[in-house]
Each structure stands twice: as C-alpha cells, then as structure tokens.
Design an enzyme around this catalytic site. Structure first.
Site, PDB file in Angstrom:
ATOM      1  N   LYS A  59       0.762  -1.033   0.167  1.00 42.54           N
ATOM      2  CA  LYS A  59      -0.089   0.094  -0.035  1.00 42.54           C
ATOM      3  C   LYS A  59       0.923   1.278  -0.010  1.00 42.54           C
ATOM      4  O   LYS A  59       0.662   2.127  -0.586  1.00 42.54           O
ATOM      5  CB  LYS A  59      -0.975  -0.128   1.189  1.00 42.54           C
ATOM      6  CG  LYS A  59      -2.166  -1.012   1.151  1.00 42.54           C
ATOM      7  CD  LYS A  59      -3.014  -0.595   0.227  1.00 42.54           C
ATOM      8  CE  LYS A  59      -4.133  -1.665   0.299  1.00 42.54           C
ATOM      9  NZ  LYS A  59      -4.591  -2.326  -0.812  1.00 42.54           N
ATOM     10  N   LYS A  63      -4.598 -11.419  -9.532  1.00 39.75           N
ATOM     11  CA  LYS A  63      -5.863 -11.928  -9.318  1.00 39.75           C
ATOM     12  C   LYS A  63      -6.796 -10.951  -9.582  1.00 39.75           C
ATOM     13  O   LYS A  63      -6.607  -9.460 -10.007  1.00 39.75           O
ATOM     14  CB  LYS A  63      -6.297 -12.557  -7.727  1.00 39.75           C
ATOM     15  CG  LYS A  63      -6.097 -11.335  -6.778  1.00 39.75           C
ATOM     16  CD  LYS A  63      -6.659 -12.113  -5.476  1.00 39.75           C
ATOM     17  CE  LYS A  63      -6.912 -10.772  -4.738  1.00 39.75           C
ATOM     18  NZ  LYS A  63      -7.402 -11.552  -3.234  1.00 39.75           N
ATOM     19  N   LYS A 122     -10.541  -5.217  -7.848  1.00 36.93           N
ATOM     20  CA  LYS A 122     -11.287  -3.937  -8.124  1.00 36.93           C
ATOM     21  C   LYS A 122     -10.488  -2.829  -8.369  1.00 36.93           C
ATOM     22  O   LYS A 122     -11.011  -1.772  -9.318  1.00 36.93           O
ATOM     23  CB  LYS A 122     -12.163  -3.560  -6.869  1.00 36.93           C
ATOM     24  CG  LYS A 122     -13.606  -4.130  -6.576  1.00 36.93           C
ATOM     25  CD  LYS A 122     -14.314  -3.702  -5.212  1.00 36.93           C
ATOM     26  CE  LYS A 122     -13.770  -4.557  -4.286  1.00 36.93           C
ATOM     27  NZ  LYS A 122     -14.873  -4.886  -3.343  1.00 36.93           N
TER      28      LYS A 122
END
Ligand code: TRP
Length: 331
Positions: free
Chosen positions: A115, A195, A198
């Site tokens: 992040k 994967k 969103k």
C-alpha cells in the site's frame, strides 16, 4: 455444543466481482448453511478510509456490498450481516490492541509495504493500523475461523499474535484464529496477470454486469494466435480457459485445448460463448439484486438488525477486555 464463530469482511470499494464471489462469498454461503457455524459478515467501511477514498460515495459503496451479499445468497436469517462502522466497538477494541503491538512489526507487513508503494503520499497511522482493526473485527466475536484469500494470511497471523499476547498479559480468552481457504476457485484477472481486483482497471466482471459489459471485458483479455504445440499455463489464454472451466465445465475446456493443439482455436467464438455462459450463470443474482433495489428500506432494516445483534456480542467482548486490562468500571 456451542457454535464455531466465523467472521469475514469485504472492503467497501464498490460492487462485488466474480473474484469476490468465487474466492470468498460462495464460501461464506457454505458456512452460513452449516449449523455448526455462527457467521458474521460485514462490509468493512472503516478499513476503506485507510487508503484515499471518495467520501461522497462511501455510504452508497458500502450499501452496494450488502446488496450484492444478499443478492448472491447471504441470508440474514442464518448469518449476521451488517456494516462495520455501525459497530463502533471494533474501533475501540482496535485501539486497545494497538497498545500491545509494535510499530516495527506493522511496518514490516507485506500488505503495508504494497500500500505504501501504491499510495506513497498517503502513509497514515490508520493504514499502519489496518491489521489491528482487522484483528478487532475478528476477535470482537472471538471468531476462530476466517474465510479469506491467501493474501490475508499475514493479517491473520497478526490477529493470532494479538490474541496470544492479550491472553498472556491480561488473561483474556481470545481464540487462535485460522484462515480457511474457500474450496472454490481462484479467479484470475482478465488482464492476464494476478488476481481479479477492483483496483485494477478492466480486470474484473461485476456480479450484475450486463451482457455487453461482460463481452467488452472479455474482448480486452489478451490472447495469442490460437494454435501451438502446448496450451499456455499462465497468462491471458490460460485465464480464459480457466473461466471456461468455471462457467462451462471441464469438457468444454478440454475441447478448446484440443482445438488449440490441432486446427486452431477461435477466440472470437470462445469469448462470445463464454460471455453468454457467465451472463446466464449470474441471472439469479441479477434478478435478486433488482428486487432488492426496489426495496431499499428492507435492506436498511437488515443492516440495522444485523448491527444490533453484532453489537450485543462485540460490546460484551469489549467490556470484558477493558475490565481485564484494568480500566475503571464494574468488576
Ligand atoms: N483485509 C480484508 C481484505 O482486504 C478485509 C477485511 C477486513 C477482513 N476485516 C476483515 C477479512 C476481517 C476477514 C476478516 O480483503
């Protein structure tokens, strides 16, 4: 015998996609239908604010998750379904937990480092505390089982560490939580890498996308010449074949593989057929979702009732924890 508690959550960043459904929600449904388990499932909106977000859209994005949960088959008669921020005990418990976990430990987590790379200008205390809040979500219910993807394992490890330390220091009885992988498929990204997510543009198909959107998404999935000595095991073609297996069955996939090795595979036909199969598979979810959209008060009521049930459990855990930690109050 008392039931085994289960907790899981989905970040409130918009609609559920096929990756959420096969990777998590289908597993939630299996557990809710098993009488040995008592399940709590939440849209975790407080986690959403640990990275940059749109405060005008947060409330509706959160409710979307709950509507998709219900449309997919989560049942408020069988599981507690609600929104994290309506159970403020989580945040309070997270603060208490943050007193026994070091900053260094949090900074070393791979999820934190990812992040930081994604949002270098937004490295906040809330982000650092993400796993502590997740531990609070889970331990507020003394949940020993968490259905979640492999990427969540470092967070579950932190949860176990917090439970152990709390139990050693203060004599609480938090369980050692286990992550369970859903028995369903890993759903790859349509871009051919990683994967379905969103946050990666064009990588996902939402549960209620219409046929033209599904077609558009599949159209952008990378392919090759459609012919060769060996069927690719990774990348766009492998992903498409994986989708064929999920939605059309293993036999259809084998037939395409055979085409690939012999006369050649026509991706246009494959994609058209696959888009239709995905669309048909999702029909009952789409219908249920439309019904829910006609009845927003009903959804609000489920959320409210779920929050009440959740708070009863979480408030008891919080009170016990504060008492054991030595806070002023009833003994
Ligand atoms: N971190 C999880 C994710 O990104 C979401 C989450 C928050 C969660 N709290 C949780 C998952 C508790 C399981 C249990 O997917």
């Amino acid at each position: 015998m008392s039931k085994i508690r289960v907790f899981s959550g989905t970040r409130a960043t918009g609609r559920l996609h096929l990756g959420n459904y096969f990777g998590a929600v289908k597993g939630y449904i299996d557990l809710q239908n098993d009488p040995n388990y008592e399940c709590v499932y939440m849209a975790v909106d407080v986690h959403t604010i640990t990275t940059p977000y749109d405060h005008h859209g947060l409330a509706s994005a959160t409710k979307e998750i709950i509507m998709d949960y219900l449309a997919a088959g989560l049942d408020p008669a069988k599981a507690i379904i609600t929104i994290q921020s309506l159970v403020p005990e989580h945040v309070e418990l997270a603060f208490l937990f943050s007193s026994i976990i070091s900053v260094a430990k949090m900074q070393h987590l791979p999820t934190f480092k990812d992040k930081v790379k994604q949002h270098p200008d937004h490295v906040t205390l809330a982000l650092l505390n993400y796993p502590t809040l997740m531990a609070a979500d889970i331990l507020a219910y003394k949940a020993s089982v968490v259905p979640a993807g492999l990427d969540q394992e470092p967070h579950i490890e932190v949860t176990r560490e917090i439970a152990r330390r709390m139990n050693d220091l203060y004599g609480t009885d938090f369980p050692e939580t286990k992550r369970i992988a859903t028995p369903t498929q890993y759903v790859p990204s349509l871009t051919g890498e990683g994967k379905m997510s969103k946050s990666v543009e064009g990588s996902s198909i939402n549960l209620t996308d219409d046929l033209s959107v599904i077609k558009k998404r599949l159209a952008s999935c990378p392919t090759d010449s459609g012919k060769g000595d060996e069927v690719p095991k990774t990348g766009g073609v492998a992903n498409l074949l994986n989708f064929v297996e999920i939605f059309q069955g293993i036999e259809r996939k084998k037939a395409y593989e055979n085409d690939y090795l012999n006369q050649g595979l026509r991706y246009g036909d494959l994609k058209a057929e696959l888009a239709q199969a995905i669309f048909d598979y999702l029909a009952p979810i789409r219908e249920k979702r439309l019904e829910l959209e006609q009845n927003p008060e009903y959804v609000d009521q489920i959320i409210r009732e779920g929050a009440e049930k959740a708070r009863t459990i979480a408030a008891a855990t919080l009170a016990e924890t504060k008492r054991k930690m030595g806070f002023y109050g009833k003994n």
